[in-house]
Write an enzyme that holds these catalytic residues in place. Structure first.
Site, PDB file in Angstrom:
ATOM      1  N   TYR A   1       0.796  -1.225   0.000  1.00 56.84           N
ATOM      2  CA  TYR A   1       0.000   0.000   0.000  1.00 56.84           C
ATOM      3  C   TYR A   1       0.832   1.280   0.000  1.00 56.84           C
ATOM      4  CZ  TYR A   1      -3.567  -3.421   1.265  1.00 56.84           C
ATOM      5  OH  TYR A   1      -4.400  -4.514   1.282  1.00 56.84           O
TER       6      TYR A   1
ATOM      7  N   SER B   1      -3.691  -6.795   8.103  1.00 58.01           N
ATOM      8  CA  SER B   1      -4.348  -7.035   6.834  1.00 58.01           C
ATOM      9  C   SER B   1      -3.328  -7.655   5.876  1.00 58.01           C
ATOM     10  CB  SER B   1      -4.951  -5.737   6.297  1.00 58.01           C
ATOM     11  OG  SER B   1      -5.908  -5.990   5.304  1.00 58.01           O
ATOM     12  N   TYR B   2      -3.034  -7.031   4.727  1.00 56.43           N
ATOM     13  CA  TYR B   2      -2.026  -7.615   3.836  1.00 56.43           C
ATOM     14  C   TYR B   2      -0.655  -7.649   4.513  1.00 56.43           C
ATOM     15  CZ  TYR B   2       0.085  -9.012  -0.585  1.00 56.43           C
ATOM     16  OH  TYR B   2       0.739  -9.718  -1.568  1.00 56.43           O
TER      17      TYR B   2
ATOM     18  N   TRP C   1     -11.116  -3.992  -3.804  1.00 57.98           N
ATOM     19  CA  TRP C   1      -9.684  -4.052  -3.516  1.00 57.98           C
ATOM     20  C   TRP C   1      -8.872  -4.135  -4.806  1.00 57.98           C
ATOM     21  CZ3 TRP C   1      -5.497  -7.489  -3.868  1.00 57.98           C
ATOM     22  CH2 TRP C   1      -4.446  -7.283  -2.966  1.00 57.98           C
TER      23      TRP C   1
ATOM     24  N   ASP D   1     -14.369  -8.370  11.942  1.00 55.41           N
ATOM     25  CA  ASP D   1     -13.326  -8.289  10.924  1.00 55.41           C
ATOM     26  C   ASP D   1     -13.545  -9.358   9.864  1.00 55.41           C
ATOM     27  OD1 ASP D   1     -10.904  -7.562   9.654  1.00 55.41           O
ATOM     28  OD2 ASP D   1      -9.885  -9.214  10.658  1.00 55.41           O
TER      29      ASP D   1
ATOM     30  N   HIS E   1     -12.563  -3.958  10.802  1.00 54.34           N
ATOM     31  CA  HIS E   1     -11.219  -3.929  10.226  1.00 54.34           C
ATOM     32  C   HIS E   1     -10.730  -2.486  10.190  1.00 54.34           C
ATOM     33  CE1 HIS E   1      -8.156  -6.099   7.847  1.00 54.34           C
ATOM     34  NE2 HIS E   1      -7.997  -4.952   7.198  1.00 54.34           N
TER      35      HIS E   1
END
Length: 581
Positions: free
Chosen positions: A50, A125-126, A173, A264, A299
């Site tokens: 990101y 997350s990622y 996404w 989440d 989240h």
């Protein structure tokens, strides 16, 4: 939300764009924050797709905060993203495949002149996925990790759930993060044009949620292959094997704090990763060092500083302090501070309804008893749903085929609202306006509290006129004023009821047993409230439409209306199983 963080004593130096070589010669780039002082320091690493200058940790000021407390912070663009070289293919190069970018980055950091060789990992997350993926490679300098809200299995939690495509999240996404990488992916000379076009489509992602077919996704189809690959593999086949953390829990060698939340989209992954590593990690040190914290949040990059989730304010007690919680963890494992981290109870859960933190020795709590609540005849006089049915602890005693039925129309699906997904209107939301076209089963007004803490599932005895359909089950807390606040939910694409690897279509109109995983919760239904179960066959656009054909729904544009039945007789007693404390 106000972040609670007290800066440390060190001034901070920032270096931008450091080159980190991978084993295949690809250069990844990172920014660092380090104390303005002589000596070496432990290192915290986030690996993000990101943008290292706009990641969750960067935006929150993690670099400055932890560097001021005596850590070096490294935030790196993963392969193929922003300033890093190579091709981006989600998750592929972060684990134990041909490229081992996580391993190589940790060992690079350990060799730098400002490093004392003790490495920790941060992010969620990622960036939580890059942590989990790397664990199987056993970097010798990795000491501990803190993974926020991330997955265990990228088939079952990230891309699909219960066999249904996580449409709302993944389509949004894919558009958004292809757009941010547009200049890197565009043909030479067309960088600006592609960037503007893709960002325009990403901003209007809701349009693409309605578009048919789902795959290919026109704005990105010429730029990468992975979205098409995901949708060409709706079964949990060999393609997904490398993207499962569960296959390598026995290779984990370090303590990990698994930090998640009840609302989440990756709750199941947080729970599965904790349990898997607690039971199977390679060493006793690693097994005993696993910790689990689950709060009431959605989240979010800094969940532990949130008191409100969806439509519910859980109070000041929901706030743990995002930076302080992690600082305490790493001070113990990377600096040797005797602060009680190693003697804390391993499981810490926020129980909604009573809005309190509670600690346990394991997940799920051994005290929880799975208790059935059955769909029953009669009217609860509490809902404007299709049937306004009753939910009872007594098993039905009716013989013959007793059922409630409804039509499932893919051209007019039930809309999703609230729940544990990554998108608009997530978290606990009032379901009243979304219950008019579904079946509901509601208890009497409770005289005593019901403490539900642990995994939740529904056992449906059901049939469909079609070869395939979806079963969506929601549990909500009905307040005295009539609000029906969502607690947990789940979906099962019926052709996967026996196996996600080898699906089988239904025999039309044949009653069949289905188990729908609602993941988990910790919630006390208070006196004066009611407990409600809702059943339907769609939750769009969170999940994709089921066209009822038994084929790959992502490639289809039309289907049929199905007649679905939920049975509730003595032979086919549909029910939910609730873990009661």
């Amino acid at each position: 939300m106000v972040l609670k963080k007290k800066r440390g004593d060190f001034d901070v130096l920032i270096d931008r764009g450091l080159e980190v070589p991978m084993r295949d010669g690809t250069i990844l780039r990172a920014d660092t924050w380090r104390p303005d002082a002589q000596g070496t320091f432990p290192v915290l690493i986030e690996r993000t797709p990101y943008d290292k200058r706009g990641s969750s940790e960067s935006n929150l000021g993690a670099g400055d905060f932890y560097a001021s407390h005596g850590y070096v912070v490294v935030i790196q663009d993963v392969r193929g993203r922003f300033e890093s070289e190579g091709e981006f293919y989600p998750f592929r190069d972060d684990g134990d495949g041909e490229n081992k970018d996580g391993y190589d980055t940790i060992q690079w950091a350990a060799e730098q002149p400002w490093s004392n060789g003790k490495i920790g990992t941060i992010g969620g997350s990622y960036s939580g996925a890059t942590q989990y993926r790397m664990l199987s490679t056993q970097p010798p300098n990795l000491v501990a990790g803190f993974a926020r809200q991330s997955s265990a299995d990228y088939y079952d939690e990230w891309v699909y759930r219960g066999g249904a495509f996580e449409h709302g999240f993944n389509t949004m996404w894919t558009l958004k993060h292809t757009a941010t990488n547009a200049r890197k992916l565009a043909p030479k000379g067309l960088e600006d044009e592609f960037y503007e076009c893709l960002n325009r489509e990403a901003d209007d992602y809701a349009k693409w949620l309605e578009n048919l077919p789902i795959s290919p996704l026109s704005p990105v189809k010429s730029l990468h292959q992975w979205y098409v690959d995901w949708l060409n593999h709706p079964n949990q086949d060999e393609f997904w094997h490398e993207f499962s953390n569960a296959r390598s829990y026995d290779r984990v060698t370090v303590p990990i704090h698994h930090f998640g939340s009840w609302y989440d989209c990756f709750l199941a992954g947080t729970l599965r990763n904790y349990v898997g590593m607690r039971e199977k990690a390679a060493t006793r040190h690693a097994r005993m060092g696993q910790r689990l914290t689950i709060g009431p949040w959605v989240h979010d990059p800094a969940p532990a500083d949130m008191r409100k989730s969806g439509d519910v304010d859980f109070g000041e007690q929901a706030i743990l302090g995002w930076f302080e919680t992690r600082l305490r963890w790493f001070d113990h494992w990377l600096k040797g501070v005797d602060n009680g981290v190693d003697t804390d109870k391993p499981v810490k859960l926020f129980t909604m309804g009573i809005n309190k933190w509670r600690e346990f020795d394991e997940w799920p709590p051994h005290q929880a008893i799975l208790t059935p609540f059955y769909f029953s005849d009669g009217s609860a006089k509490s809902s404007s749903s299709l049937n306004d049915g009753i939910l009872r602890s007594e098993k039905p005693d009716q013989f013959g085929e007793v059922f409630d039925e409804y039509k499932s129309d893919p051209y007019n699906p039930i809309r999703s609202f609230g729940g544990g997904h990554l998108g608009d209107n997530n978290g606990p939301r009032d379901q009243v306006n979304y219950e008019k076209r579904v079946l509901t089963y509601t208890t009497e007004i409770l005289r005593d509290p019901i403490d539900v803490t642990g995994p939740v599932k529904a056992v449906l005895y059901a049939s469909s006129s079609a070869l395939d359909t979806d079963w969506v089950v929601r549990i909500s807390d009905v307040h005295p004023d009539g609000k029906s606040m969502l607690i947990c939910d789940g979906i099962l694409r019926s052709r996967f009821h026996e196996s996600f690897e080898n699906p089988t279509t239904l025999v039309p109109h044949m009653p069949t047993a289905f188990e729908v995983d609602l993941w988990a919760t910790s919630h006390v239904f208070m006196p004066g409230h009611r407990l409600r179960v809702a059943v339907t066959s769609s939750g769009f656009p969170r999940w994709d439409r089921n066209w009822h054909t038994g084929k790959n729904n992502a490639l289809e544009t039309s289907g049929i209306v199905a007649l679905n039945r939920i049975y509730r007789d003595s032979i086919r007693p549909s029910h939910v199983l609730l873990p009661l404390l």
